[in-house]
Design a protein around this motif. Structure first.
Motif, mmCIF file in Angstrom:
data_model
loop_
_atom_site.group_PDB
_atom_site.id
_atom_site.type_symbol
_atom_site.label_atom_id
_atom_site.label_comp_id
_atom_site.label_asym_id
_atom_site.label_seq_id
_atom_site.Cartn_x
_atom_site.Cartn_y
_atom_site.Cartn_z
ATOM 1 N N TYR A 196 39.037 15.370 89.121
ATOM 2 C CA TYR A 196 39.761 15.947 88.046
ATOM 3 C C TYR A 196 39.381 17.346 87.607
ATOM 4 C CZ TYR A 196 43.415 16.168 84.589
ATOM 5 O OH TYR A 196 44.416 16.358 83.901
ATOM 6 N N ARG A 197 38.264 17.325 87.444
ATOM 7 C CA ARG A 197 37.659 18.550 86.638
ATOM 8 C C ARG A 197 37.514 19.699 87.645
ATOM 9 N NH1 ARG A 197 32.692 18.629 82.815
ATOM 10 N NH2 ARG A 197 32.691 20.844 82.304
ATOM 11 N N TYR A 198 37.170 19.574 88.960
ATOM 12 C CA TYR A 198 36.623 20.431 89.861
ATOM 13 C C TYR A 198 37.794 20.719 90.792
ATOM 14 C CZ TYR A 198 32.090 20.270 87.441
ATOM 15 O OH TYR A 198 31.242 20.137 86.335
ATOM 16 N N GLN A 199 38.563 19.839 91.230
ATOM 17 C CA GLN A 199 39.364 19.753 92.485
ATOM 18 C C GLN A 199 40.775 19.342 92.237
ATOM 19 O OE1 GLN A 199 37.842 17.425 95.356
ATOM 20 N NE2 GLN A 199 36.494 19.204 96.434
#
Lengths: 366, 348
Positions: free
Chosen positions: A355-358
Motif C-alpha cells: 500500500y505504502r510503496y506500490q
C-alpha cells in the motif's frame, strides 16, 4: 553507517541484478521469509528490477502480523485494568483486535506506552512499585533473548510488579508448514538473516534435507537480498538444493550461543495459533513454569479466547498465496488507517508495504 | 518568605516552583509578569500592559499565523520549547515570503514547574525573538492543576508584512519546477525521539530549530519567480510534498540519492525503523522553483547560514498527478505515501 552504505551501493546492486538476470533461464518463485526483507525489497524497488520470470512472494516473518487476535484482546483487557501500565512496540498499538486496538484503550484512559526496548519496562517497574507493569512482547527468535533477559533482570531486582504478555513464534515450524502445504509453489527460500544470527543454521539444514529445497540465509539490505536471490537462483538453475549462507557477516552455523542459552533458560517450546495461518504445533515459545510470576497470562489469569474472522485474507498473503494488491479488500475496506488485519499495519507487513510503496500507483495505472 | 497579602510564597525569594496562585490574576500573577516577562520582552507595545497591542501597519499585506507547542521533553539537544515556539511561528509567516514583525506569547503552565525551568524557557524565547527580529507585543499566562498539562504548553501567534507582488502558494507550482530542500532531513524529530527514550547513540543528535525568515528574503532576491515555500514540520518532507501534490494536482518526483541526511540521523532512523522522509524538521523549508532559477537559488541558499546544505531533491511532473514518487538508489520507482499517523507524538 559507512559500513551499511556498502550494502546499499547502487553499483554493487546493479552488478548483482545483471548476474541474476543472466542466470535465470526458467520461471522461479522465491519466498523472502522476513517482513523486514519484504519492506527493503519494495522500498528499494528490487521487485521491479528482477527479470519477469523470477517472482518473489512474501513470507510469514512479520511478528506483529502473525500475533493472534486473542493476544491483542488480552493486551487490551489488561490495559483496561486501572493498576496496569502496558508497554509495547509502536506497531502493536495499532493492530486491530476483536474489540479495538491498544490506542483505543489509551483513548479510553488506559495507560499504554510505546517503548523501544523491554528494558524500559523493567526500569519503569522498579520506579513504579504502585503499578503493575506489563510488557506486551511479541516476535520471533530475534526478540526472545531480550525478553528473556528482562525477566532474568526483573528476578534479580526482586520486582513483583513486572510481567510479560509473551507471544513468541518460531520460524522453522512455519517454514515446515508452508512446505507441507499442497498449495505451496515456492521453489526456494531466503531465510531471515536476523533470526539465523541468533539461532544458527542447524534447523534449516534439516528442512533442506527433508524437503530438498534451497534455503539461503539472507540479510536485510538491498545488496544482501540480491546476493541471497542470486545464490538461490544459481542453485535452482543447477538443480541443486543446499543450505547456503549469503549473510556471513552476521550469521554463523551455531548462532549466538549466549542468546540461545538465555532463551532456553526462560522459555519453552509450545503450540501456537498464528494469525491468518492457524494452529501450528511446537511453533512458539512460552514462559517456563519456574518464571510464572513474570508471565502476565498466569499472573492475571487471562482466559483463552477463540480467533474471530473478519474476512481478512492475511493468511493467504503470509503463505505467499495471494499478492496483497489482489486481495478484494486491499485499498477499500482495508487501508492503513482502518486495517482489517495486522499485515496492513506493521512496518514489516506485506500489505502495508504494498500500500505504502506500490499500491496506489498500481491502482492509479490499472 | 510569604507574601503579606496572599499568604503564598513569593516567586523570587522563596518558592522554586510555579503555583496555581501565579495564574490567579492577583499579586503573584502581576509579579510573574513584572519580574519574569517584562524584563525580557520589554518594548513600547508590551510596556503599556493593555489588553491588546495596537500596531501601525505600513502598505502591503499581512501574513498571520498561529501555532501551539506541546513538545515533550521541553528541553532537548539543540533547543527547547521556548525557542521552538518562536521559530515555528516565525517560519510559518516567513513561508508566505513575509517579514515577521510581531508575536503574541501565551503560556499554559502546569503548577509545580520550577522557576529555573521557566526562566530558561523565557531566556530562549527572548534570544530566539531577538535573532528572528520579532517583538513580543502581547501575551497571556495561565497556570493549571498538576496533570492538566505537561509542564508547559506555549501558543504563539504572529504577524508579518509582505509586498503586494509576492504570491507564493501551492497553486503556483508548475510541471518542471525543481524541488529544493534547505538542508538535512529529520534532525529535529530524531533528536526528540532519542532524547525521549534516552537512547544513547554514538553521536549526539541536535534539533535544527532555527528562524528562516532571513533565508527566505535571500531566496526571494535570488529567485523572483519562486512558486511555493513550506516548512516540512510534522509528517516531514513526505507530508509536505503530498500536500503540494494534492493541491497542485501534479506529481512530485524525489531522487533518493539526492536527499541530504546526516549519517547520525540515518543511523538512528535505521536502528528505530523510521523513515526520515516522515520525520519532523524545525529549521528547514521546501522550495518549489522554476528550473531556470533553480541553480541561482541553490547558490544563494548555500551562501546563507540556514541553507548551507541545501539540495535539489526532485522535480514536479505531470505524471502520477497528486502523488509523490521516489526514484530509488537502485533506479526503481516507488510511492511516498502520506503518513497515516505521526510516527512520534508531541514533537513540537
Amino acid at each position: 553507517m559507512k559500513y551499511l552504505a556498502d550494502f546499499r551501493d547502487p553499483g554493487l546492486a546493479r552488478a548483482l541484478l545483471a548476474e541474476i538476470t543472466a542466470s535465470v533461464t526458467r520461471p522461479w518463485t522465491l519466498m523472502e521469509v522476513c517482513g523486514g526483507q519484504t519492506h527493503a525489497i519494495v522500498r528499494s524497488g528490487i521487485d521491479q528490477l528482477l527479470p519477469a520470470s523470477l517472482k518473489l512472494v512474501h513470507g510469514p516473518g512479520c511478528p506483529v502480523c502473525v500475533t493472534p487476535i486473542a493476544y491483542i484482546d488480552k493486551a487490551v483487557e489488561l490495559a483496561d485494568q486501572p493498576e496496569v501500565i502496558i508497554l509495547t512496540f509502536g506497531d502493536m498499538l495499532r493492530v486491530p483486535g476483536s474489540n479495538g486496538n491498544l490506542l483505543d484503550a489509551k483513548a479510553r484512559g488506559a495507560d499504554v506506552r510505546m517503548v523501544y526496548s523491554v528494558l524500559e519496562a523493567v526500569e519503569l517497574a522498579s520506579q513504579r512499585p504502585d503499578r503493575q507493569i506489563v510488557f506486551f512482547g511479541v516476535g520471533f527468535e530475534t526478540t526472545a533473548p531480550g525478553n528473556a533477559m528482562a525477566i532474568l533482570q526483573a528476578r534479580r531486582l526482586g520486582l513483583a510488579n513486572f510481567t510479560i504478555l509473551a507471544c513468541h513464534v518460531l520460524v522453522p515450524p512455519a517454514l515446515r508448514a508452508l512446505l507441507t502445504s499442497p498449495t505451496n509453489r515456492v521453489n526456494g527460500y531466503l531465510a531471515a538473516g536476523h533470526v539465523c544470527t541468533v539461532m544458527g543454521l542447524a534447523d534449516y539444514q534439516e528442512i533442506v534435507d527433508q524437503f530438498q529445497v534451497p534455503i539461503v540465509a539472507t540479510g536485510l539490505e538491498p545488496v544482501d537480498i540480491l546476493a541471497g536471490i542470486l545464490a538461490a537462483v544459481q542453485q535452482l538453475e543447477k538443480g541443486e538444493y543446499r543450505l547456503e549462507n549469503a549473510y556471513q557477516r552476521s550469521v554463523t552455523t551455531t548462532g549466538n550461543s549466549h542468546a540461545r542459552e538465555v532463551i532456553d533458560q526462560v522459555f519453552m517450546v509450545c503450540d501456537r495459533i498464528w494469525r491468518g495461518i492457524g494452529f501450528l504445533p511446537a511453533s512458539g515459545l512460552a514462559i517456563r513454569p519456574e518464571f510464572a510470576a513474570f508471565d502476565a497470562e498466569q499472573h492475571f489469569r487471562l482466559r483463552a479466547t477463540a480467533e474471530p474472522d473478519n474476512g481478512c485474507q492475511a493468511g493467504q498473503v503470509l503463505q505467499g498465496l495471494l499478492v496483497p494488491s489482489r486481495c478484494p479488500h486491499f485499498g477499500g475496506r482495508c487501508k492503513p488507517e482502518h486495517p482489517l488485519g495486522a499485515t496492513m499495519v506493521s512496518s514489516e507487513g506485506a500489505c502495508a508495504a504494498y500500500y505504502r510503496y506500490q499500491g496506489v500507483v498500481a491502482t492509479n495505472e490499472g | 518568605m510569604k507574601d503579606e497579602i496572599t499568604g503564598f510564597p513569593r516567586p523570587r525569594q522563596g518558592p522554586a516552583a510555579i503555583s496555581l496562585a501565579h495564574g490567579a490574576g492577583g499579586k503573584l500573577s502581576a509579579r510573574l509578569i513584572e519580574e519574569y516577562l517584562l524584563p525580557r520582552f520589554a518594548n513600547q507595545h508590551l510596556k503599556r500592559l493593555e489588553d491588546q497591542a495596537t500596531l501601525a501597519i505600513s502598505t502591503g499585506r499581512i501574513a498571520f499565523s498561529t501555532d501551539s507547542y506541546v513538545v515533550a521533553p521541553i528541553f532537548f539537544p539543540g533547543g527547547d520549547i521556548g525557542e521552538l515556539a518562536v521559530n515555528g511561528t516565525v517560519n510559518d509567516i516567513a513561508m508566505a515570503g513575509a517579514r515577521p514583525l510581531y508575536l503574541s506569547l501565551a503560556l499554559i503552565i502546569e503548577e509545580g514547574l520550577p522557576f529555573t525551568d521557566l526562566e530558561r524557557i523565557l531566556d530562549s524565547v527572548q534570544k530566539a525573538a531577538r535573532q528572528a527580529g520579532v517583538a513580543i507585543v502581547t501575551g497571556d499566562t495561565k497556570v493549571v492543576e498538576r496533570g492538566s498539562c505537561d509542564k508547559i504548553f506555549i501558543n504563539t501567534s504572529g504577524i508579518g508584512i509582505l509586498a503586494e507582488d509576492i504570491c507564493l502558494g501551492a497553486e503556483q507550482i508548475r510541471a518542471g519546477d525543481k524541488i529544493i530542500v534547505s538542508g538535512s532531513l529529520a534532525d529535529h524529530g530524531m533528536t526528540i525521539l532519542t532524547s525521549r527514550h534516552r537512547l544513547a547513540l554514538e553521536n549526539s543528535l541536535q534539533s535544527d530549530t532555527a528562524p528562516l525568515a532571513d533565508l527566505v528574503q535571500t531566496m526571494l532576491a535570488a529567485a523572483p519567480n519562486l512558486h511555493a515555500l513550506r516548512d516540512p514540520t510534522r509528517g516531514g518532507v513526505a507530508m509536505t510534498l503530498n500536500e503540494f501534490a494534492g493541491q497542485s494536482k501534479l506529481g512530485m518526483v524525489l531522487h533518493e540519492e539526492s536527499l541530504p541526511i546526516h549519517d547520525t540521523v540515518r543511523s538512528a532512523c535505521e536502528i528505530l525503523g523510521i523513515d526520515p522522509l516522515y520525520v519532523a524538521n524545525e529549521g528547514k523549508l521546501l522550495a518549489m522553483v522554476p528550473a531556470a532559477e533553480a541553480d541561482a537559488l541553490l547558490r544563494a541558499m548555500r551562501d546563507h547560514p540556514q541553507g548551507r546544505e541545501a539540495a535539489i531533491i526532485g522535480e514536479v511532473s505531470t505524471q502520477h498527478a497528486g502523488l509523490v514518487t521516489m526514484i530509488t538508489a537502485l533506479g526503481a520507482s516507488r510511492v511516498v505515501d502520506m503518513p497515516v499517523a505521526d510516527q512520534l507524538p508531541r514533537i513540537c
